[in-house]
Design a protein around this motif. Structure first.
Motif, short mmCIF file in Angstrom:
data_model
loop_
_atom_site.label_atom_id
_atom_site.label_comp_id
_atom_site.label_asym_id
_atom_site.label_seq_id
_atom_site.Cartn_x
_atom_site.Cartn_y
_atom_site.Cartn_z
N LEU A 43 5.04 -11.88 -5.95
CA LEU A 43 5.95 -10.80 -5.58
C LEU A 43 6.76 -10.39 -6.79
N TRP A 44 6.94 -9.08 -6.95
CA TRP A 44 7.83 -8.54 -7.97
C TRP A 44 8.98 -7.86 -7.23
N ALA A 45 10.18 -8.34 -7.44
CA ALA A 45 11.33 -7.83 -6.70
C ALA A 45 12.36 -7.29 -7.68
N PRO A 46 13.01 -6.16 -7.36
CA PRO A 46 14.04 -5.63 -8.26
C PRO A 46 15.22 -6.57 -8.37
N LEU A 47 15.67 -6.79 -9.58
CA LEU A 47 16.84 -7.62 -9.85
C LEU A 47 18.06 -6.70 -9.88
N LEU A 48 18.97 -6.88 -8.93
CA LEU A 48 20.06 -5.94 -8.73
C LEU A 48 21.42 -6.63 -8.78
N ASP A 49 22.38 -5.92 -9.36
CA ASP A 49 23.79 -6.27 -9.18
C ASP A 49 24.40 -5.14 -8.38
N GLY A 50 24.60 -5.33 -7.08
CA GLY A 50 24.92 -4.20 -6.22
C GLY A 50 23.68 -3.33 -6.13
N VAL A 51 23.75 -2.11 -6.67
CA VAL A 51 22.55 -1.27 -6.78
C VAL A 51 22.23 -0.96 -8.24
N GLU A 52 22.82 -1.70 -9.15
CA GLU A 52 22.52 -1.53 -10.57
C GLU A 52 21.25 -2.30 -10.90
N ARG A 53 20.22 -1.61 -11.38
CA ARG A 53 18.95 -2.25 -11.70
C ARG A 53 19.04 -2.96 -13.04
N LEU A 54 18.79 -4.28 -13.02
CA LEU A 54 18.86 -5.08 -14.25
C LEU A 54 17.50 -5.54 -14.73
N GLY A 55 16.52 -5.59 -13.85
CA GLY A 55 15.20 -6.09 -14.22
C GLY A 55 14.41 -6.38 -12.97
N VAL A 56 13.52 -7.39 -13.05
CA VAL A 56 12.72 -7.78 -11.89
C VAL A 56 12.65 -9.30 -11.81
N LEU A 57 12.48 -9.77 -10.59
CA LEU A 57 12.26 -11.19 -10.31
C LEU A 57 10.79 -11.36 -9.95
N GLU A 58 10.12 -12.30 -10.61
CA GLU A 58 8.73 -12.62 -10.30
C GLU A 58 8.70 -13.89 -9.46
N ALA A 59 8.05 -13.85 -8.30
CA ALA A 59 8.02 -15.00 -7.40
C ALA A 59 6.59 -15.29 -6.97
N GLN A 60 6.17 -16.54 -7.14
CA GLN A 60 4.82 -16.96 -6.78
C GLN A 60 4.92 -18.16 -5.83
N PRO A 61 4.44 -18.04 -4.57
CA PRO A 61 4.49 -19.18 -3.65
C PRO A 61 3.68 -20.36 -4.17
N ILE A 62 4.22 -21.57 -4.00
CA ILE A 62 3.53 -22.76 -4.51
C ILE A 62 3.24 -23.77 -3.41
N ASP A 63 3.57 -23.44 -2.15
CA ASP A 63 3.35 -24.41 -1.07
C ASP A 63 2.49 -23.84 0.04
N GLY A 64 1.69 -22.83 -0.27
CA GLY A 64 0.84 -22.24 0.74
C GLY A 64 1.51 -21.20 1.61
N THR A 65 2.76 -20.87 1.30
CA THR A 65 3.47 -19.86 2.07
C THR A 65 2.78 -18.50 1.92
N ASP A 66 2.69 -17.78 3.01
CA ASP A 66 2.09 -16.45 2.98
C ASP A 66 3.02 -15.49 2.23
N PRO A 67 2.59 -14.93 1.09
CA PRO A 67 3.47 -14.03 0.34
C PRO A 67 3.80 -12.75 1.08
N ARG A 68 3.06 -12.46 2.15
CA ARG A 68 3.35 -11.26 2.95
C ARG A 68 4.33 -11.52 4.08
N ASP A 69 4.78 -12.75 4.17
CA ASP A 69 5.74 -13.13 5.21
C ASP A 69 7.06 -12.38 4.98
N PRO A 70 7.52 -11.57 5.96
CA PRO A 70 8.77 -10.82 5.76
C PRO A 70 9.97 -11.72 5.54
#
Length: 475
Positions: free
Chosen positions: A175-202
């Motif tokens: 998952l690539w998620a916007p890194l925000l301070d309030g609504v100020e865009r600072l970058g992105v967060l990269e997240a990769q499940p490591i325990d079999g979690t479904d990455p599409r899980d809301p």
């Protein structure tokens, strides 16, 4: 501590026996949480005849736990004093608490390792990319990985859209998620499940969002007292004039339920004469833009003085004409063009004082037009009576303030970008983009018009009244 798959099934069966539920009632509760196995598959799992993915097992566990809470909640023995919950040891709350407490005395350089620990509590391998100050490149905060272009990568798409982007297949989904301070865009967060979690899980997406919000806030806070993360974002040298002006600017983006405001300024590493400011409240926004014109130290100082005088008068609660008078008096003979204004969501009216500067531009229903000033007043610094102009705004409008580095930009053949160029980009980008992305694309278009060699500071400040209809669930 996480249970093994078989241990989780045994405990689920045992707790289900005490939950006072039929199999059908359990399935209904599980289905309401988003479960997608049918009643027969659920029965088979409880009897050990078939496995289930981790996210489905967890939704079943949550359904049973909710029922146990209901049963216990009907009749509980009171305590003689309030009993507080102990420090969480796992799950999303533990991740956020550990990150928050770990950052209490942390220098900026320590934040990535704290984020790693928080990610592990969520079953994620995480990475962080910060946007450089031109908002062209996402720079990794850890070595070993290369930078990512904002305009041509999935990570950049998350930054541009202000929303999560899913990439990869099988074991390499992330998952690539916007890194925000309030609504100020600072970058992105990269997240990769490591325990079999479904990455599409809301639920996982929500947890990533919480982590991205908190980490973005911590990046901003620690940058006020340390250089470690700020140094990563810098790709070029900044001179003293630019350093002074950048330090005086507010965040590039801010929003409330009633208004969104966004700015962009170029050249990000060499601005010397343009500044802007704003202040949001529950029902209004005050704003200003100034252009000293001169690119020497005197011009930089004049821009900084105009900004400070405006800000001080606004803090004192003075009206627009009194704010303008305060700027006139503070400049001491220097001149600075600019616009100061205020939008009131209660009345729906925009008021502004224009001083030797292009008037605001209104985008409405796909068409752009200037909002006329009350009088052709000279630049700030020349003491004179100034009049306030007022205009009604509607939902869907966008108001743009800009400096002459945008309208006066010339290509190699001498053709100016002009108000028509600004109008073209504004009409194309504002309806389809988040407001900060529209602002970024305006300054990009100006830079492209000049083949990347800006002859003057180019700054735009965009205001969308009555909220941002383009906001995503993350933004």
């Amino acid at each position: 501590m996480a249970a093994t798959e078989e241990e989780q099934r045994h405990r689920l069966v045992r707790c289900f026996q005490h939950a006072d539920l039929t199999l059908e009632q359990l399935w209904m509760r599980y289905f309401a949480l988003g479960g997608d196995v049918d009643l027969f598959e659920l029965d088979a799992y409880l009897n050990g005849a078939m496995p289930l993915p981790g996210v489905q097992r967890d939704m079943l566990a949550h359904a049973v736990n909710e029922r146990l809470d209901e049963l216990l909640g009907r009749d509980r023995v009171p305590y003689s004093r309030p009993v507080r919950q102990a420090h969480p040891v796992s799950g999303p709350l533990a991740a956020l608490v550990d990150l928050l407490e770990g950052a209490h005395r942390a220098p900026p350089e320590r934040l990535p390792s704290l984020l790693d620990a928080a990610g592990r509590a969520l079953g994620l391998r995480v990475g962080v990319y910060l946007a450089d100050y031109t908002q062209q490149t996402l720079v990794p905060v850890r070595g070993g990985r290369g930078p990512l272009e904002i305009d041509s990568t999935p990570a950049g798409r998350a930054f541009r859209a202000g929303d999560v982007v899913l990439t990869g297949e099988a074991e390499d989904v992330r998952l690539w998620a916007p890194l925000l301070d309030g609504v100020e865009r600072l970058g992105v967060l990269e997240a990769q499940p490591i325990d079999g979690t479904d990455p599409r899980d809301p639920l996982l997406r929500d947890q990533c969002r919480w982590l991205a919000y908190l980490f973005g806030h911590l990046v901003t806070i620690t940058t006020h007292y340390g250089d470690g993360l700020d140094r990563i974002r810098r790709r070029e040298h900044r001179g003293p004039a630019t350093e002074l002006l950048w330090a005086a600017l507010p965040p590039l983006t801010a929003a409330t339920d009633t208004v969104t405001i966004a700015a962009a300024t170029e050249p990000a590493y060499d601005i010397t004469s343009d500044v802007f400011d704003y202040a949001l409240s529950e029902t209004s926004v005050s704003f200003a833009i100034f252009d000293a014109g001169s690119h020497d130290s005197a011009g930089t100082l004049a821009a900084a003085i105009a900004l400070s005088a405006y800000r001080a008068a606004r803090h004192d609660g003075l009206g627009l004409e009194e704010q303008a008078r305060a700027v006139d008096e503070a400049l001491g003979g220097a001149t600075v063009s600019g616009v100061i204004g205020r939008f009131d969501a209660g009345t729906g009216r925009l008021a502004h004082v224009t001083a030797g500067h292009p008037p605001p531009v209104l985008l409405r229903n796909g068409t752009t037009a200037e909002l006329p000033a009350a009088d052709p007043a000279p630049p700030f610094g020349r003491r004179t009576d100034r009049l306030t102009a007022e205009h009604p705004l509607q939902r869907g409008d966008v108001v743009a303030l800009y400096t002459d580095g945008i309208s006066g930009a010339r290509d190699c053949d001498g053709r100016t970008f002009g108000l028509p160029g600004l109008a073209r980009v504004l009409e194309r980008e504002s309806p389809a983009r988040l407001l900060p992305e529209a602002a970024r694309r305006i300054t990009q278009a100006v830079a492209a018009h000049q083949n990347g060699d800006l002859a003057d500071d180019a700054t735009v400040l965009l205001l969308r009244p009555f909220g941002d209809g383009r906001s995503s669930g993350w933004f």
